[in-house]
Design a protein around this motif. Structure first.
Motif, PDB file in Angstrom:
ATOM      1  N   THR A   1     -29.959  23.599 -21.769  1.00 11.49           N
ATOM      2  CA  THR A   1     -30.645  22.348 -22.120  1.00 11.49           C
ATOM      3  C   THR A   1     -29.697  21.154 -22.277  1.00 11.49           C
ATOM      4  OG1 THR A   1     -30.514  23.102 -24.417  1.00 11.49           O
ATOM      5  CG2 THR A   1     -32.606  23.443 -23.281  1.00 11.49           C
ATOM      6  N   GLY A   2     -28.397  21.427 -22.421  1.00 14.08           N
ATOM      7  CA  GLY A   2     -27.454  20.358 -22.743  1.00 14.08           C
ATOM      8  C   GLY A   2     -27.191  19.400 -21.591  1.00 14.08           C
ATOM      9  N   PHE A   3     -26.572  18.282 -21.901  1.00 20.51           N
ATOM     10  CA  PHE A   3     -26.153  17.264 -20.936  1.00 20.51           C
ATOM     11  C   PHE A   3     -27.336  16.664 -20.176  1.00 20.51           C
ATOM     12  CE2 PHE A   3     -22.457  19.966 -21.654  1.00 20.51           C
ATOM     13  CZ  PHE A   3     -21.621  19.006 -22.203  1.00 20.51           C
ATOM     14  N   GLY A   4     -28.361  16.332 -20.937  1.00 15.67           N
ATOM     15  CA  GLY A   4     -29.403  15.471 -20.381  1.00 15.67           C
ATOM     16  C   GLY A   4     -30.608  16.148 -19.781  1.00 15.67           C
ATOM     17  N   ARG A   5     -30.546  17.422 -19.506  1.00 21.52           N
ATOM     18  CA  ARG A   5     -31.628  18.052 -18.721  1.00 21.52           C
ATOM     19  C   ARG A   5     -33.021  17.815 -19.302  1.00 21.52           C
ATOM     20  NH1 ARG A   5     -32.760  20.187 -14.330  1.00 21.52           N
ATOM     21  NH2 ARG A   5     -30.571  20.189 -13.718  1.00 21.52           N
ATOM     22  N   THR A   6     -33.130  17.758 -20.630  1.00 17.31           N
ATOM     23  CA  THR A   6     -34.479  17.629 -21.213  1.00 17.31           C
ATOM     24  C   THR A   6     -34.837  16.181 -21.550  1.00 17.31           C
ATOM     25  OG1 THR A   6     -33.798  17.874 -23.506  1.00 17.31           O
ATOM     26  CG2 THR A   6     -34.181  19.921 -22.282  1.00 17.31           C
ATOM     27  N   GLY A   7     -33.950  15.240 -21.199  1.00 16.48           N
ATOM     28  CA  GLY A   7     -34.266  13.833 -21.462  1.00 16.48           C
ATOM     29  C   GLY A   7     -33.504  13.249 -22.643  1.00 16.48           C
ATOM     30  N   GLU A   8     -32.761  14.079 -23.354  1.00 13.74           N
ATOM     31  CA  GLU A   8     -31.796  13.605 -24.377  1.00 13.74           C
ATOM     32  C   GLU A   8     -30.468  14.255 -23.999  1.00 13.74           C
ATOM     33  OE1 GLU A   8     -31.875  11.644 -27.012  1.00 13.74           O
ATOM     34  OE2 GLU A   8     -34.001  11.383 -27.467  1.00 13.74           O
ATOM     35  N   TRP A   9     -29.379  13.739 -24.506  1.00 15.67           N
ATOM     36  CA  TRP A   9     -28.100  14.388 -24.176  1.00 15.67           C
ATOM     37  C   TRP A   9     -28.166  15.871 -24.533  1.00 15.67           C
ATOM     38  CZ3 TRP A   9     -23.876  13.399 -21.409  1.00 15.67           C
ATOM     39  CH2 TRP A   9     -23.696  12.088 -20.966  1.00 15.67           C
ATOM     40  N   PHE A  10     -28.696  16.157 -25.731  1.00 16.58           N
ATOM     41  CA  PHE A  10     -28.852  17.554 -26.161  1.00 16.58           C
ATOM     42  C   PHE A  10     -30.266  17.711 -26.708  1.00 16.58           C
ATOM     43  CE2 PHE A  10     -24.439  16.454 -26.113  1.00 16.58           C
ATOM     44  CZ  PHE A  10     -23.935  17.474 -25.309  1.00 16.58           C
ATOM     45  N   ALA A  11     -30.875  18.875 -26.421  1.00 17.24           N
ATOM     46  CA  ALA A  11     -32.296  19.038 -26.741  1.00 17.24           C
ATOM     47  C   ALA A  11     -32.542  18.989 -28.247  1.00 17.24           C
ATOM     48  CB  ALA A  11     -32.813  20.346 -26.145  1.00 17.24           C
ATOM     49  N   CYS A  12     -31.537  19.368 -29.059  1.00 19.54           N
ATOM     50  CA  CYS A  12     -31.736  19.329 -30.512  1.00 19.54           C
ATOM     51  C   CYS A  12     -31.972  17.893 -30.991  1.00 19.54           C
ATOM     52  CB  CYS A  12     -30.557  19.975 -31.248  1.00 19.54           C
ATOM     53  SG  CYS A  12     -28.974  19.206 -30.911  1.00 19.54           S
ATOM     54  N   GLN A  13     -31.554  16.908 -30.168  1.00 17.98           N
ATOM     55  CA  GLN A  13     -31.707  15.513 -30.577  1.00 17.98           C
ATOM     56  C   GLN A  13     -33.168  15.043 -30.513  1.00 17.98           C
ATOM     57  OE1 GLN A  13     -28.584  14.211 -27.851  1.00 17.98           O
ATOM     58  NE2 GLN A  13     -27.343  13.551 -29.589  1.00 17.98           N
ATOM     59  N   HIS A  14     -34.022  15.785 -29.775  1.00 13.72           N
ATOM     60  CA  HIS A  14     -35.445  15.412 -29.779  1.00 13.72           C
ATOM     61  C   HIS A  14     -36.011  15.490 -31.193  1.00 13.72           C
ATOM     62  CE1 HIS A  14     -36.085  15.131 -25.461  1.00 13.72           C
ATOM     63  NE2 HIS A  14     -35.461  16.277 -25.288  1.00 13.72           N
ATOM     64  N   GLU A  15     -35.431  16.391 -32.004  1.00 15.88           N
ATOM     65  CA  GLU A  15     -35.939  16.550 -33.379  1.00 15.88           C
ATOM     66  C   GLU A  15     -34.976  15.976 -34.404  1.00 15.88           C
ATOM     67  OE1 GLU A  15     -37.850  19.896 -34.870  1.00 15.88           O
ATOM     68  OE2 GLU A  15     -38.612  20.577 -32.948  1.00 15.88           O
ATOM     69  N   GLY A  16     -33.946  15.298 -33.931  1.00 17.44           N
ATOM     70  CA  GLY A  16     -32.968  14.728 -34.860  1.00 17.44           C
ATOM     71  C   GLY A  16     -32.220  15.786 -35.650  1.00 17.44           C
ATOM     72  N   VAL A  17     -32.068  16.983 -35.048  1.00 15.01           N
ATOM     73  CA  VAL A  17     -31.398  18.085 -35.759  1.00 15.01           C
ATOM     74  C   VAL A  17     -29.963  18.213 -35.263  1.00 15.01           C
ATOM     75  CG1 VAL A  17     -31.321  20.614 -35.883  1.00 15.01           C
ATOM     76  CG2 VAL A  17     -33.465  19.399 -36.296  1.00 15.01           C
ATOM     77  N   ILE A  18     -29.047  18.387 -36.186  1.00 10.81           N
ATOM     78  CA  ILE A  18     -27.664  18.664 -35.792  1.00 10.81           C
ATOM     79  C   ILE A  18     -27.314  20.063 -36.281  1.00 10.81           C
ATOM     80  CG2 ILE A  18     -25.259  17.931 -35.950  1.00 10.81           C
ATOM     81  CD1 ILE A  18     -26.293  15.109 -36.391  1.00 10.81           C
ATOM     82  N   PRO A  19     -27.012  20.953 -35.356  1.00 13.43           N
ATOM     83  CA  PRO A  19     -26.665  22.316 -35.772  1.00 13.43           C
ATOM     84  C   PRO A  19     -25.237  22.357 -36.324  1.00 13.43           C
ATOM     85  CG  PRO A  19     -26.480  22.100 -33.394  1.00 13.43           C
ATOM     86  CD  PRO A  19     -26.960  20.768 -33.908  1.00 13.43           C
TER      87      PRO A  19
END
Ligand SMILES: Cc1ncc(COP(=O)(O)O)c(C=O)c1O
Length: 448
Positions: free
Chosen positions: A262-280
């Protein structure tokens, strides 16, 4: 360019290479259809096109396992590789590191969410997951792991231990740890009704229960794909990652996001966790990081990084090719290119178009169960065939029928019931639209 088929695939040159490969490679690796209808052998690739050895040109809806996000053989990446090869082909990653490794880490830590500012490099996705699990144990000293049914994290030791599919695990089961609890991964429904909330609550409550279970090893890590990719492009309901984050925070368990697909833009954000504002606490990346060279990374917070003992001269986690200079040079260049091309934005726009075209093509189709995904990570789930064949057989026939028409796609999903669509993010609108038309024709052929 659109596809051009000059020899029915697989043509004579592919068939000859298949014969030679079968003579020398362990039969457990490359799939050779018993009737010779699969695979074709690749000769070259550029942008969203692949040419096979018989001169057939395809549109690639796989990006070669999601790697070629900016298209195959992008000139900027080729130039970075050539430049590096001419000065330093191989280095000593953890002893006398190369300049390229430092440049890569600077570029990488600039695009990942703060505070994931510390990295360990690896060569592939499994390496990144292994390092993340080691880091989680060093940090928490707790051996229990929560992973999810349908999750795919790679096939090496620890990573395989967290990959749920029986077909990968069973042949090696005596070697696998029993410290992993697999819980169900909630799925977002198209309707987005109460069903989502119920499945979200059920999933989070199972996690809560496992975290407080006194009879099993205490949980040090939750390992999760923000969207399950190989497991069938399964998007969880909104709030799932946030819920996991909150549960982890409550008991000082670390959250590991596997963003290898999912990383590097594939889902429309740089990282998919950013859609939910979550930082692991830890994030595993690979695939599109370089766009085509074997390199992966485990990113971690300063607190987790501090749990690793400082190297006394011989690191407890390294390998001969760690921080390979050519991979690092291509990786640094690839990150810059993804920024210049605004890859996340393009994935969001291209994904909307793709989803709209697919939904239009298959609305009301008895062959298609669901079209789902986010950005340019899309799955088309099939139903049983006309004579009751299971969906995976229909999917396999679709993959071959599409290939014969000039479109490369892959199956995915726990039961192989889904067509995975992950084109290069730079694929043109004309190529996307044409690919959908071919897919519709291929499905029509596969179900008759
Ligand atoms: C989410 C995810 N994690 C890990 C891996 C393993 O990566 P690799 O095949 O590079 O070891 C993959 C591969 O597809 C993946 O999709």
């Amino acid at each position: 360019m659109l596809p051009q088929i000059v020899e029915t695939p697989p043509g004579p040159k592919s068939l000859d290479l298949a014969r030679r490969l079968s003579a020398s490679e362990c039969a457990g690796i490359t799939y050779m259809a018993p009737d010779g209808s699969f695979p074709v052998f690749w000769e070259s690739a550029y942008g969203s096109n692949v040419w096979d050895v018989d001169g057939n040109r395809y549109i690639d809806f796989t990006a070669a396992f999601g790697v070629a996000a900016c298209g195959h053989r992008h000139p900027a990446l080729v130039e970075a590789a050539c430049h590096q090869i001419h000065s330093l082909l191989h280095g000593m990653g953890d002893v006398h590191p190369s300049r390229a490794k430092v440049d890569l880490l600077d570029a990488l830590t600039a695009v990942v969410p703060r505070p994931l500012g510390h990295a360990i490099l690896g060569q592939n996705g499994s390496d990144a997951v292994e390092a993340a699990l080691k880091a989680a144990y060093l940090h928490t000293k707790r051996s229990g792991i929560i992973a999810f049914v349908g999750g795919y994290h790679g096939l090496s030791g620890f990573a395989l231990g967290c990959t749920s599919a029986g077909k990968f695990r069973e042949p090696f089961s005596p070697y696998l740890t029993d410290n992993v609890t697999f819980l169900s991964f909630p799925r977002r429904t198209c309707a987005r009704d109460n069903h989502d909330e119920m499945s979200l609550n059920r999933a989070l409550s199972a996690v809560r229960q496992r975290l407080s279970d006194k009879y099993l090893p205490p949980v040090g890590a939750i390992l999760v794909e923000p969207i399950q990719a190989r497991g069938g492009i399964v998007v969880p309901p909104d709030g799932f990652l946030r819920g996991l984050r909150e549960l982890c925070d409550g008991v000082r368990t670390v959250l590991i996001c596997d963003e290898i697909f999912t990383g590097f833009g594939r889902t429309g954000e740089w990282f998919a966790c950013q859609h939910e504002g979550v930082i692991p606490d830890l994030m595993a990346v690979g695939k599109a990081l370089t766009g085509g060279f074997p390199l992966s990374a485990t990113l971690m917070t300063p607190e987790v990084a501090a749990s690793w003992p400082k190297s006394p001269g011989e690191a407890i986690h390294t390998s001969t090719f760690l921080g390979h200079p050519v991979a690092c040079a291509v990786g640094a260049s690839s990150i810059k290119l993804m920024q210049t091309l605004a890859i996340p934005l393009r994935a969001a726009r291209g994904g909307d178009r793709l989803m709209q075209r697919l939904r239009r093509a298959f609305s009301g189709s008895p062959a298609v169960n669901e079209v789902r995904g986010r950005g340019m990570l899309v799955g088309v789930t099939m139903t049983n065939g006309r004579y009751g064949e299971p969906p995976f057989q229909v999917v396999n026939r679709t993959v071959t029928a599409a290939m014969r028409r000039g479109l490369l796609i892959l199956p995915c999903g726990a039961n192989g019931d889904t067509v995975s669509i992950t084109p290069p993010i730079t694929t043109s609108e004309a190529q996307l639209d044409h690919g959908v038309e071919i897919l519709a024709d291929a499905i029509a052929e596969a179900v008759t």
